[in-house]
Scaffold this active site. Sequence first.
Site, PDB file in Angstrom:
ATOM      1  N   CYS A  59      14.449  56.988 -28.606  1.00  0.00           N
ATOM      2  CA  CYS A  59      15.319  57.935 -27.913  1.00  0.00           C
ATOM      3  C   CYS A  59      16.656  58.074 -28.648  1.00  0.00           C
ATOM      4  CB  CYS A  59      15.558  57.457 -26.482  1.00  0.00           C
ATOM      5  SG  CYS A  59      16.593  58.597 -25.542  1.00  0.00           S
ATOM      6  N   CYS A  63      22.319  54.558 -24.778  1.00  0.00           N
ATOM      7  CA  CYS A  63      22.538  53.783 -23.548  1.00  0.00           C
ATOM      8  C   CYS A  63      22.422  52.293 -23.866  1.00  0.00           C
ATOM      9  CB  CYS A  63      21.507  54.164 -22.496  1.00  0.00           C
ATOM     10  SG  CYS A  63      21.293  55.949 -22.334  1.00  0.00           S
ATOM     11  N   CYS A  66      19.474  50.018 -22.733  1.00  0.00           N
ATOM     12  CA  CYS A  66      18.091  50.496 -22.816  1.00  0.00           C
ATOM     13  C   CYS A  66      17.365  50.094 -24.098  1.00  0.00           C
ATOM     14  CB  CYS A  66      18.062  52.016 -22.680  1.00  0.00           C
ATOM     15  SG  CYS A  66      16.364  52.641 -22.607  1.00  0.00           S
ATOM     16  N   CYS A 104       5.535  57.282 -10.786  1.00  0.00           N
ATOM     17  CA  CYS A 104       6.732  57.729 -11.498  1.00  0.00           C
ATOM     18  C   CYS A 104       6.477  57.642 -13.000  1.00  0.00           C
ATOM     19  CB  CYS A 104       7.912  56.833 -11.155  1.00  0.00           C
ATOM     20  SG  CYS A 104       8.125  56.630  -9.388  1.00  0.00           S
ATOM     21  N   CYS A 136       6.881  61.598  -9.390  1.00  0.00           N
ATOM     22  CA  CYS A 136       8.281  61.636  -9.809  1.00  0.00           C
ATOM     23  C   CYS A 136       8.292  61.554 -11.334  1.00  0.00           C
ATOM     24  CB  CYS A 136       9.018  60.449  -9.201  1.00  0.00           C
ATOM     25  SG  CYS A 136      10.762  60.370  -9.646  1.00  0.00           S
ATOM     26  N   CYS A 196      16.139  61.815  -7.142  1.00  0.00           N
ATOM     27  CA  CYS A 196      16.063  60.354  -7.182  1.00  0.00           C
ATOM     28  C   CYS A 196      17.162  59.923  -8.138  1.00  0.00           C
ATOM     29  CB  CYS A 196      14.697  59.900  -7.671  1.00  0.00           C
ATOM     30  SG  CYS A 196      14.601  58.122  -7.945  1.00  0.00           S
ATOM     31  N   ARG A 268      15.603  52.001  -3.381  1.00  0.00           N
ATOM     32  CA  ARG A 268      14.533  51.323  -4.120  1.00  0.00           C
ATOM     33  C   ARG A 268      15.045  50.068  -4.825  1.00  0.00           C
ATOM     34  NH1 ARG A 268      10.338  55.021  -3.827  1.00  0.00           N
ATOM     35  NH2 ARG A 268      11.127  57.084  -3.283  1.00  0.00           N
TER      36      ARG A 268
HETATM   37  N1  SAM Z   1      15.459  58.990 -20.665  1.00  0.00           N
HETATM   38  C1  SAM Z   1      15.516  59.258 -19.301  1.00  0.00           C
HETATM   39  C2  SAM Z   1      16.905  59.083 -18.723  1.00  0.00           C
HETATM   40  O1  SAM Z   1      17.661  58.275 -19.198  1.00  0.00           O
HETATM   41  O2  SAM Z   1      17.211  59.770 -17.770  1.00  0.00           O
HETATM   42  C3  SAM Z   1      14.520  58.504 -18.465  1.00  0.00           C
HETATM   43  C4  SAM Z   1      14.160  57.077 -18.721  1.00  0.00           C
HETATM   44  S1  SAM Z   1      15.408  55.855 -18.424  1.00  0.00           S
HETATM   45  C5  SAM Z   1      14.597  54.438 -19.082  1.00  0.00           C
HETATM   46  C6  SAM Z   1      15.442  55.635 -16.658  1.00  0.00           C
HETATM   47  C7  SAM Z   1      16.420  54.643 -16.084  1.00  0.00           C
HETATM   48  O3  SAM Z   1      15.963  53.324 -16.267  1.00  0.00           O
HETATM   49  C8  SAM Z   1      17.819  54.598 -16.649  1.00  0.00           C
HETATM   50  O4  SAM Z   1      18.638  55.612 -16.153  1.00  0.00           O
HETATM   51  C9  SAM Z   1      18.310  53.242 -16.187  1.00  0.00           C
HETATM   52  O5  SAM Z   1      18.955  53.349 -14.922  1.00  0.00           O
HETATM   53  C10 SAM Z   1      17.030  52.436 -16.061  1.00  0.00           C
HETATM   54  N2  SAM Z   1      16.984  51.365 -17.060  1.00  0.00           N
HETATM   55  C11 SAM Z   1      16.725  51.515 -18.373  1.00  0.00           C
HETATM   56  N3  SAM Z   1      16.786  50.327 -19.021  1.00  0.00           N
HETATM   57  C12 SAM Z   1      17.102  49.398 -18.075  1.00  0.00           C
HETATM   58  C13 SAM Z   1      17.330  47.997 -18.126  1.00  0.00           C
HETATM   59  N4  SAM Z   1      17.247  47.319 -19.254  1.00  0.00           N
HETATM   60  N5  SAM Z   1      17.626  47.355 -16.965  1.00  0.00           N
HETATM   61  C14 SAM Z   1      17.713  48.052 -15.812  1.00  0.00           C
HETATM   62  N6  SAM Z   1      17.516  49.380 -15.709  1.00  0.00           N
HETATM   63  C15 SAM Z   1      17.232  50.049 -16.824  1.00  0.00           C
HETATM   64 FE1  SF4 Z   2      17.018  57.267 -23.741  1.00  0.00          FE
HETATM   65 FE2  SF4 Z   2      16.878  54.905 -22.546  1.00  0.00          FE
HETATM   66 FE3  SF4 Z   2      19.099  56.328 -22.377  1.00  0.00          FE
HETATM   67 FE4  SF4 Z   2      16.860  57.168 -21.083  1.00  0.00          FE
HETATM   68  S1  SF4 Z   2      18.040  55.310 -20.670  1.00  0.00           S
HETATM   69  S2  SF4 Z   2      18.261  58.390 -22.294  1.00  0.00           S
HETATM   70  S3  SF4 Z   2      15.290  56.454 -22.541  1.00  0.00           S
HETATM   71  S4  SF4 Z   2      18.217  55.451 -24.265  1.00  0.00           S
END
Ligand code: SAM
Ligand code: SF4
Length: 330
Positions: A59, A63, A66, A104, A136, A196, A268
């Site tokens: 990606c 973030c 992530c 989801c 979702c 959500c 959730r």
């Molecule tokens: N890329 C899309 C986005 O960011 O909207 C969807 C996937 S993203 C992985 C969905 C959510 O997962 C993120 O907004 C975050 O809140 C949660 N998430 C991701 N990595 C995480 C982690 N290591 N621990 C807890 N929550 C996490």
């Molecule tokens: Fe990309 Fe992860 Fe950020 Fe979603 S949370 S936008 S998958 S880097």
Amino acid sequence: MNAPADFTLRYDWTAEEIVAIHDSPLLGLVARASAVHRRYFDPNDVQKAALLSIKTGGCPEDCSYCPQSAHHREVKLDRVELMNVDDVLDAAKTAREAGADRFCMGAAWRSAPEGPRFDAVLRMVRGVRALGMEACVTLGMINRSQADRLVEAGLTAYNHNLDTGPEFYEEIISTRTYQDRLETLKAVRGAGLEMCCGGIIGMGESVKDRAGMLQTLASFDPHPESVPINMLVAVEGTPLADRERCDSMDLVRMIATTRIVIPKSRVRLSAGRSFLSREAQILCLVAGANSIFHGEKLLTTGNAQVSADDALFAALAGRGDTSGCARDSL
Ligand code: SAM
Ligand code: SF4
Ligand code: DTB
């Protein structure tokens, strides 16, 4: 004594009010949240949702929590392009057989693509709905036309988290702004989709930041129907790998506060459940959470074991007979 629970929906909570609720004595906080929960839901109704990563890793966003960000090169994760529709629907069937009624699907995109890949996602949504499950998706940013097509395919809800409060946001993500998030949420609502939207605790933010996130969520009219509260899963190779895990009572406080300020929505208990004892999870459910992600995996990280969840749901179930520990100890 705590103020009496207020059952009317409010969209004008101040951050100070939310902090005061969050920091109030724990037992009173949980009691108040539990009363609000019972006003709007059957307390025995805990929804099982299943998660599937339909496109993993690579990606372009950064973030810091992530593991799927391409910026975090040290993370051990295999990238997988968009799955094919039949494999996704097989996974949904398996999840349904395991008791999930919401499926989801998450994709590691900055924004949802147009063309064959978006059409494939629409087929996934139609297929999941045809199985009788709620569907979702979380695909990153979407525009109004994409939201409209998701509605047409029967999508139940779009997941797009605010993650944290507006002030802490830029410490966590630099490649997009809070405003970008709000624009997608506007498209989601404009199309008539359920929203959500939630966030993560344990990234180094203050209680004020957590309250700032809840304040923004509670300012949406209508409130988001679904609010995932995640506890950071600190993944090796991400910038937050060394963050100290937060105390399970921080999660209980956050869930109880969410339940009080966003009373009618499904809260959730999301990522981080594998770090919690059965008892801490039950306290989260008493404090107003009423859904969990069920299955061995979240998107890329491990979830609570299915066998542990069986034990959790066995403990929650009614007891038809009085045999077992209680009688043995008489
Ligand atoms: N890329 C899309 C986005 O960011 O909207 C969807 C996937 S993203 C992985 C969905 C959510 O997962 C993120 O907004 C975050 O809140 C949660 N998430 C991701 N990595 C995480 C982690 N290591 N621990 C807890 N929550 C996490
Ligand atoms: Fe990309 Fe992860 Fe950020 Fe979603 S949370 S936008 S998958 S880097
Ligand atoms: C949400 O708030 N939590 C889920 C779901 N929405 C998509 C995702 C949690 C992901 C945890 C890290 C991982 O497994 O990659």
